[in-house]
Design a protein around this motif. Structure first.
Motif, PDB file in Angstrom:
ATOM      1  N   VAL A   1       0.843  -1.201   0.000  1.00  0.00           N
ATOM      2  CA  VAL A   1       0.000   0.000   0.000  1.00  0.00           C
ATOM      3  C   VAL A   1       0.875   1.247   0.000  1.00  0.00           C
ATOM      4  CG1 VAL A   1      -1.693   1.305   1.344  1.00  0.00           C
ATOM      5  CG2 VAL A   1      -1.934  -1.169   1.103  1.00  0.00           C
ATOM      6  N   ALA A   2       1.937   1.227   0.797  1.00  0.00           N
ATOM      7  CA  ALA A   2       2.848   2.377   0.840  1.00  0.00           C
ATOM      8  C   ALA A   2       3.536   2.577  -0.505  1.00  0.00           C
ATOM      9  CB  ALA A   2       3.883   2.180   1.950  1.00  0.00           C
ATOM     10  N   LYS A   3       3.953   1.486  -1.136  1.00  0.00           N
ATOM     11  CA  LYS A   3       4.576   1.592  -2.462  1.00  0.00           C
ATOM     12  C   LYS A   3       3.610   2.154  -3.483  1.00  0.00           C
ATOM     13  CE  LYS A   3       6.839  -2.616  -2.263  1.00  0.00           C
ATOM     14  NZ  LYS A   3       7.391  -3.804  -2.894  1.00  0.00           N
ATOM     15  N   ASP A   4       2.365   1.691  -3.440  1.00  0.00           N
ATOM     16  CA  ASP A   4       1.369   2.191  -4.381  1.00  0.00           C
ATOM     17  C   ASP A   4       1.121   3.682  -4.193  1.00  0.00           C
ATOM     18  OD1 ASP A   4       1.092  -0.283  -5.559  1.00  0.00           O
ATOM     19  OD2 ASP A   4      -0.693  -0.842  -4.388  1.00  0.00           O
ATOM     20  N   ARG A   5       1.034   4.112  -2.942  1.00  0.00           N
ATOM     21  CA  ARG A   5       0.834   5.546  -2.683  1.00  0.00           C
ATOM     22  C   ARG A   5       2.043   6.352  -3.151  1.00  0.00           C
ATOM     23  NH1 ARG A   5      -2.164   6.043   3.184  1.00  0.00           N
ATOM     24  NH2 ARG A   5      -4.111   5.059   2.514  1.00  0.00           N
ATOM     25  N   TRP A   6       3.225   5.864  -2.871  1.00  0.00           N
ATOM     26  CA  TRP A   6       4.446   6.552  -3.302  1.00  0.00           C
ATOM     27  C   TRP A   6       4.480   6.654  -4.828  1.00  0.00           C
ATOM     28  CZ3 TRP A   6       8.467   9.331  -1.621  1.00  0.00           C
ATOM     29  CH2 TRP A   6       9.552   9.457  -2.456  1.00  0.00           C
ATOM     30  N   ASN A   7       4.215   5.529  -5.500  1.00  0.00           N
ATOM     31  CA  ASN A   7       4.227   5.533  -6.961  1.00  0.00           C
ATOM     32  C   ASN A   7       3.149   6.462  -7.519  1.00  0.00           C
ATOM     33  OD1 ASN A   7       6.351   3.764  -7.070  1.00  0.00           O
ATOM     34  ND2 ASN A   7       5.066   1.953  -7.271  1.00  0.00           N
ATOM     35  N   GLY A   8       1.996   6.524  -6.871  1.00  0.00           N
ATOM     36  CA  GLY A   8       0.946   7.441  -7.304  1.00  0.00           C
ATOM     37  C   GLY A   8       1.381   8.894  -7.165  1.00  0.00           C
ATOM     38  N   GLY A   9       2.048   9.208  -6.052  1.00  0.00           N
ATOM     39  CA  GLY A   9       2.551  10.570  -5.855  1.00  0.00           C
ATOM     40  C   GLY A   9       3.602  10.942  -6.894  1.00  0.00           C
ATOM     41  N   VAL A  10       4.505  10.008  -7.179  1.00  0.00           N
ATOM     42  CA  VAL A  10       5.532  10.267  -8.190  1.00  0.00           C
ATOM     43  C   VAL A  10       4.883  10.445  -9.555  1.00  0.00           C
ATOM     44  CG1 VAL A  10       7.485   9.224  -9.406  1.00  0.00           C
ATOM     45  CG2 VAL A  10       7.371   9.107  -6.925  1.00  0.00           C
ATOM     46  N   GLU A  11       3.903   9.633  -9.859  1.00  0.00           N
ATOM     47  CA  GLU A  11       3.218   9.733 -11.144  1.00  0.00           C
ATOM     48  C   GLU A  11       2.501  11.076 -11.283  1.00  0.00           C
ATOM     49  OE1 GLU A  11      -0.228   7.332 -13.637  1.00  0.00           O
ATOM     50  OE2 GLU A  11       0.725   6.382 -11.905  1.00  0.00           O
ATOM     51  N   ARG A  12       1.825  11.535 -10.219  1.00  0.00           N
ATOM     52  CA  ARG A  12       1.159  12.841 -10.267  1.00  0.00           C
ATOM     53  C   ARG A  12       2.170  13.964 -10.444  1.00  0.00           C
ATOM     54  NH1 ARG A  12      -1.887  10.263  -6.470  1.00  0.00           N
ATOM     55  NH2 ARG A  12      -0.706  11.109  -4.724  1.00  0.00           N
ATOM     56  N   ALA A  13       3.312  13.856  -9.759  1.00  0.00           N
ATOM     57  CA  ALA A  13       4.344  14.899  -9.887  1.00  0.00           C
ATOM     58  C   ALA A  13       4.895  14.948 -11.311  1.00  0.00           C
ATOM     59  CB  ALA A  13       5.470  14.641  -8.887  1.00  0.00           C
ATOM     60  N   VAL A  14       5.138  13.796 -11.891  1.00  0.00           N
ATOM     61  CA  VAL A  14       5.667  13.747 -13.257  1.00  0.00           C
ATOM     62  C   VAL A  14       4.648  14.309 -14.236  1.00  0.00           C
ATOM     63  CG1 VAL A  14       6.338  12.174 -15.109  1.00  0.00           C
ATOM     64  CG2 VAL A  14       7.296  11.885 -12.842  1.00  0.00           C
ATOM     65  N   ARG A  15       3.387  13.954 -14.067  1.00  0.00           N
ATOM     66  CA  ARG A  15       2.349  14.504 -14.954  1.00  0.00           C
ATOM     67  C   ARG A  15       2.236  16.006 -14.789  1.00  0.00           C
ATOM     68  NH1 ARG A  15      -2.338   9.914 -14.589  1.00  0.00           N
ATOM     69  NH2 ARG A  15      -1.249   8.401 -15.891  1.00  0.00           N
ATOM     70  N   GLY A  16       2.386  16.487 -13.563  1.00  0.00           N
ATOM     71  CA  GLY A  16       2.342  17.935 -13.337  1.00  0.00           C
ATOM     72  C   GLY A  16       3.490  18.643 -14.031  1.00  0.00           C
ATOM     73  N   VAL A  17       4.676  18.064 -13.947  1.00  0.00           N
ATOM     74  CA  VAL A  17       5.841  18.665 -14.602  1.00  0.00           C
ATOM     75  C   VAL A  17       5.671  18.621 -16.114  1.00  0.00           C
ATOM     76  CG1 VAL A  17       8.310  18.330 -15.038  1.00  0.00           C
ATOM     77  CG2 VAL A  17       7.444  18.253 -12.712  1.00  0.00           C
ATOM     78  N   GLN A  18       5.142  17.524 -16.626  1.00  0.00           N
ATOM     79  CA  GLN A  18       4.957  17.407 -18.076  1.00  0.00           C
ATOM     80  C   GLN A  18       3.885  18.363 -18.583  1.00  0.00           C
ATOM     81  OE1 GLN A  18       4.113  13.234 -18.580  1.00  0.00           O
ATOM     82  NE2 GLN A  18       6.265  12.717 -18.898  1.00  0.00           N
ATOM     83  N   GLY A  19       2.888  18.646 -17.766  1.00  0.00           N
ATOM     84  CA  GLY A  19       1.795  19.512 -18.199  1.00  0.00           C
ATOM     85  C   GLY A  19       2.040  20.983 -17.936  1.00  0.00           C
ATOM     86  N   THR A  20       3.189  21.340 -17.395  1.00  0.00           N
ATOM     87  CA  THR A  20       3.475  22.728 -17.059  1.00  0.00           C
ATOM     88  C   THR A  20       3.917  23.503 -18.296  1.00  0.00           C
ATOM     89  OG1 THR A  20       4.150  22.071 -14.844  1.00  0.00           O
ATOM     90  CG2 THR A  20       4.911  24.202 -15.604  1.00  0.00           C
ATOM     91  N   ASP A  21       3.408  24.733 -18.419  1.00  0.00           N
ATOM     92  CA  ASP A  21       3.852  25.626 -19.485  1.00  0.00           C
ATOM     93  C   ASP A  21       5.052  26.399 -18.942  1.00  0.00           C
ATOM     94  OD1 ASP A  21       4.142  27.228 -21.669  1.00  0.00           O
ATOM     95  OD2 ASP A  21       2.325  28.418 -21.323  1.00  0.00           O
ATOM     96  N   TRP A  22       6.235  25.934 -19.274  1.00  0.00           N
ATOM     97  CA  TRP A  22       7.449  26.485 -18.687  1.00  0.00           C
ATOM     98  C   TRP A  22       7.735  27.905 -19.159  1.00  0.00           C
ATOM     99  CZ3 TRP A  22       9.059  24.484 -14.472  1.00  0.00           C
ATOM    100  CH2 TRP A  22       8.797  23.150 -14.206  1.00  0.00           C
ATOM    101  N   ARG A  23       7.221  28.295 -20.307  1.00  0.00           N
ATOM    102  CA  ARG A  23       7.405  29.670 -20.768  1.00  0.00           C
ATOM    103  C   ARG A  23       6.636  30.621 -19.854  1.00  0.00           C
ATOM    104  NH1 ARG A  23       4.947  30.966 -26.391  1.00  0.00           N
ATOM    105  NH2 ARG A  23       3.192  30.432 -25.100  1.00  0.00           N
ATOM    106  N   ARG A  24       5.421  30.222 -19.473  1.00  0.00           N
ATOM    107  CA  ARG A  24       4.634  31.056 -18.565  1.00  0.00           C
ATOM    108  C   ARG A  24       5.292  31.145 -17.190  1.00  0.00           C
ATOM    109  NH1 ARG A  24      -1.669  29.773 -18.871  1.00  0.00           N
ATOM    110  NH2 ARG A  24      -1.730  30.745 -20.912  1.00  0.00           N
ATOM    111  N   VAL A  25       5.849  30.024 -16.735  1.00  0.00           N
ATOM    112  CA  VAL A  25       6.545  30.017 -15.443  1.00  0.00           C
ATOM    113  C   VAL A  25       7.736  30.969 -15.484  1.00  0.00           C
ATOM    114  CG1 VAL A  25       7.907  28.583 -13.869  1.00  0.00           C
ATOM    115  CG2 VAL A  25       5.784  27.695 -14.828  1.00  0.00           C
TER     116      VAL A  25
END
Length: 119
Positions: free
Chosen positions: A68-92
């Protein structure tokens, strides 16, 4: 030519012809066997093709607290990666430039006001 010499010559000639005939026959049978095996394989692949690779389906496994802990950790990492991929870095970058520019203006205005007010 004597009897022994003629007999041995005939025996040698007959043995040589027989040996060469058997070798040619074996070689021909081997070639035919390989051709039949290839044809059989080709026909078998037409009417009964081997199944292509199908990945195993996801298995539901009930795990312990570690899983369960591994699944939660992997879910958090996956959300972080998706957030980074979906970021408009020019706007940042533009937002950071604006923020730094405003902060610089405030600092430079405060220094001038503090220096003039302190005298």
């Amino acid at each position: 030519m004597g009897f022994i010499t003629g007999f041995l010559s005939g025996l040698t000639l007959t043995s040589s012809v027989l040996y060469l005939s058997v070798r040619i026959h074996a070689s021909t049978r081997l070639q035919q066997s390989l051709a039949l095996r290839d044809s059989s394989s080709l026909l078998r692949s037409v009417y009964d093709p081997e199944p292509s690779y199908v990945p195993p389906s996801a298995r539901l496994r009930l795990g312990g607290i570690g899983d369960v802990a591994k699944d939660r950790w992997n879910g958090g990492v996956e959300r972080a990666v998706r957030g980074v991929q979906g970021t408009d870095w020019r706007r940042v970058r533009e937002g950071a430039e604006t923020w730094v520019g405003e902060a610089w203006e405030r600092v430079s205005n405060n220094k001038g006001g503090a220096a003039g007010g302190g005298k």
